[in-house]
Design a protein around this motif. Structure first.
Motif, PDB file in Angstrom:
ATOM      1  N   GLN A   1       0.802  -1.222   0.000  1.00 17.61           N
ATOM      2  CA  GLN A   1       0.000   0.000   0.000  1.00 17.61           C
ATOM      3  C   GLN A   1       0.835   1.272   0.000  1.00 17.61           C
ATOM      4  OE1 GLN A   1      -2.761  -1.393   3.295  1.00 17.61           O
ATOM      5  NE2 GLN A   1      -4.250  -0.558   1.884  1.00 17.61           N
ATOM      6  N   ASP A   2       2.033   1.215   0.543  1.00 16.53           N
ATOM      7  CA  ASP A   2       2.855   2.429   0.590  1.00 16.53           C
ATOM      8  C   ASP A   2       3.402   2.805  -0.785  1.00 16.53           C
ATOM      9  OD1 ASP A   2       2.982   3.047   3.583  1.00 16.53           O
ATOM     10  OD2 ASP A   2       3.521   0.923   3.506  1.00 16.53           O
ATOM     11  N   SER A   3       3.587   1.825  -1.662  1.00 16.26           N
ATOM     12  CA  SER A   3       4.101   2.108  -3.001  1.00 16.26           C
ATOM     13  C   SER A   3       3.047   1.964  -4.081  1.00 16.26           C
ATOM     14  CB  SER A   3       5.267   1.163  -3.326  1.00 16.26           C
ATOM     15  OG  SER A   3       4.804  -0.180  -3.439  1.00 16.26           O
ATOM     16  N   GLY A   4       1.952   1.243  -3.785  1.00 21.55           N
ATOM     17  CA  GLY A   4       0.925   0.981  -4.789  1.00 21.55           C
ATOM     18  C   GLY A   4       1.225  -0.231  -5.652  1.00 21.55           C
ATOM     19  N   GLU A   5       2.376  -0.874  -5.463  1.00 20.32           N
ATOM     20  CA  GLU A   5       2.712  -2.057  -6.262  1.00 20.32           C
ATOM     21  C   GLU A   5       1.733  -3.186  -5.960  1.00 20.32           C
ATOM     22  OE1 GLU A   5       6.181  -5.495  -6.546  1.00 20.32           O
ATOM     23  OE2 GLU A   5       6.576  -3.634  -5.438  1.00 20.32           O
ATOM     24  N   ARG A   6       1.359  -3.932  -7.020  1.00 19.47           N
ATOM     25  CA  ARG A   6       0.449  -5.063  -6.867  1.00 19.47           C
ATOM     26  C   ARG A   6       1.059  -6.287  -7.548  1.00 19.47           C
ATOM     27  NH1 ARG A   6      -3.823  -3.684 -10.270  1.00 19.47           N
ATOM     28  NH2 ARG A   6      -5.184  -5.246  -9.338  1.00 19.47           N
ATOM     29  N   GLN A   7       0.891  -7.441  -6.921  1.00 18.75           N
ATOM     30  CA  GLN A   7       1.427  -8.682  -7.462  1.00 18.75           C
ATOM     31  C   GLN A   7       0.364  -9.778  -7.405  1.00 18.75           C
ATOM     32  OE1 GLN A   7       4.462  -9.493  -8.743  1.00 18.75           O
ATOM     33  NE2 GLN A   7       5.566  -7.573  -8.358  1.00 18.75           N
TER      34      GLN A   7
ATOM     35  N   ARG B   1       3.595 -12.494 -10.563  1.00 22.37           N
ATOM     36  CA  ARG B   1       3.452 -11.746 -11.807  1.00 22.37           C
ATOM     37  C   ARG B   1       2.832 -10.394 -11.463  1.00 22.37           C
ATOM     38  NH1 ARG B   1       0.859 -13.752 -17.585  1.00 22.37           N
ATOM     39  NH2 ARG B   1       0.728 -11.681 -18.540  1.00 22.37           N
ATOM     40  N   PRO B   2       3.417  -9.280 -11.929  1.00 26.42           N
ATOM     41  CA  PRO B   2       2.862  -7.961 -11.580  1.00 26.42           C
ATOM     42  C   PRO B   2       1.450  -7.765 -12.099  1.00 26.42           C
ATOM     43  CG  PRO B   2       5.080  -7.759 -12.490  1.00 26.42           C
ATOM     44  CD  PRO B   2       4.642  -9.172 -12.739  1.00 26.42           C
ATOM     45  N   LEU B   3       0.636  -7.070 -11.310  1.00 31.02           N
ATOM     46  CA  LEU B   3      -0.679  -6.610 -11.728  1.00 31.02           C
ATOM     47  C   LEU B   3      -0.575  -5.120 -12.026  1.00 31.02           C
ATOM     48  CD1 LEU B   3      -2.673  -8.460  -8.978  1.00 31.02           C
ATOM     49  CD2 LEU B   3      -3.229  -8.685 -11.399  1.00 31.02           C
ATOM     50  N   THR B   4      -1.177  -4.699 -13.110  1.00 26.06           N
ATOM     51  CA  THR B   4      -1.099  -3.291 -13.504  1.00 26.06           C
ATOM     52  C   THR B   4      -2.499  -2.726 -13.728  1.00 26.06           C
ATOM     53  OG1 THR B   4      -0.876  -3.880 -15.845  1.00 26.06           O
ATOM     54  CG2 THR B   4       1.162  -3.613 -14.587  1.00 26.06           C
ATOM     55  N   GLY B   5      -2.604  -1.410 -13.593  1.00 23.30           N
ATOM     56  CA  GLY B   5      -3.876  -0.744 -13.860  1.00 23.30           C
ATOM     57  C   GLY B   5      -5.007  -1.341 -13.047  1.00 23.30           C
TER      58      GLY B   5
END
Length: 289
Positions: A117-123, A140-144
């Motif tokens: 949550q601090d960076s917004g990165e999602r996996q 695998r990264p999740l985007t958008g």
């Protein structure tokens, strides 16, 4: 006569969480160095429910500057030493993943979306059991606005389960449970210790929630197989590994009618508000939710 109204004082920064204060004096280590020295996507995990007093002693011993082998360091990113995590677990309507873990099936898996949550990165993450009982994680990264239910991620899940286990992926996955917590990570060569506080779990099908006791920290040791110094320190303090995972332990607490006896003792300790229902919960009947 006019009345002088004092100027509003802007709020100061929020007080640091006790977890942040406990790891506050440890030397920092960057994320790049963590990934280089102890990425551990294949590893053995041990979980402990640690009283905060014992946890503070554990951190003091592990991060001591003159510790043999060098001190553990704390993951630090942009000055932060504790990070907010949000995860959503996916399962079938009949909770296939939960039941296969309950039965100790060799070919079992967990599927989740993890949000830093601090960076917004999602996996998108798939956790498997290796041949030696180790944990093997695929990411695998999740985007958008992507979700794990979108076709590219379903295809990734199908390919991973087929290559690793020779089985088909379930086609009826839905969100099952969410978890939120604050995590600090201690790192040494080939070892990581994750320390989670303030764990809140929500059943996404019923809306019920449980919160972990503020007097406990969920500590997980991760290594290539050997006992870490953290394991030894905790054993010396009488803290033994707990049969507990966030997903299965929380579901056992949230749904006492589920056959989840293997997690009930640890879940009752972790989630005291649910303890009464857990202690008297039957494990017979093998009811589906």
């Amino acid at each position: 006569m006019s009345t002088v109204v004092p100027a509003a004082v802007p709020p100061g920064p929020p007080a640091p969480h006790p977890l942040e204060r406990t790891v506050g004096t440890a030397r920092p280590v960057s994320l790049a160095e963590v990934n280089e020295r102890s990425g551990l996507l294949t590893r053995f995990d041990r979980s402990y429910l640690v009283p905060t007093r014992v946890f503070a002693e554990l951190v003091t011993l592990l991060t001591a500057p003159h510790r043999p082998g060098g001190p553990y360091r704390v993951l630090t990113i942009d000055g932060l030493r504790a990070f907010r995590y949000h995860s959503v677990y996916y399962d079938t309507p009949g909770l296939r993943s939960f039941h296969e873990h309950r039965q100790g099936r060799r070919l079992r898996f967990k599927i989740r979306e993890r949000v830093y949550q601090d960076s917004g990165e999602r996996q998108f993450e798939i956790k498997l059991k290796g041949a030696r009982g180790d944990t093997v994680k695929h990411r695998r990264p999740l985007t958008g606005h992507d979700t794990p239910l979108d076709p590219p991620y379903r295809a990734h899940l199908a390919a991973t389960l087929r290559a690793s286990y020779g089985i088909d992926a379930p086609d009826d996955l839905t969100p099952s449970l969410s978890t939120d917590y604050l995590r600090a990570t201690l790192v040494a060569d080939g070892e990581r210790i994750t320390c989670d506080a303030g764990l809140v779990c929500a059943d996404l099908r019923t809306g019920a929630t449980v919160r972990c006791s503020d007097g406990l920290v969920l500590v997980e040791t991760k290594s290539a197989g050997h006992l870490t110094d953290a394991d030894r320190v905790l054993h010396a303090h009488g803290v033994r590994p707990a049969v507990f995972t966030k997903y299965c332990g929380a579901l056992a607490a949230l749904r006492p009618a589920l056959p989840g006896n293997r997690w009930r003792r640890a879940a009752a300790l972790a989630f005291p508000t649910a303890a009464r229902g857990l202690i008297g919960a039957p494990d017979g009947g093998r009811k589906s939710p």
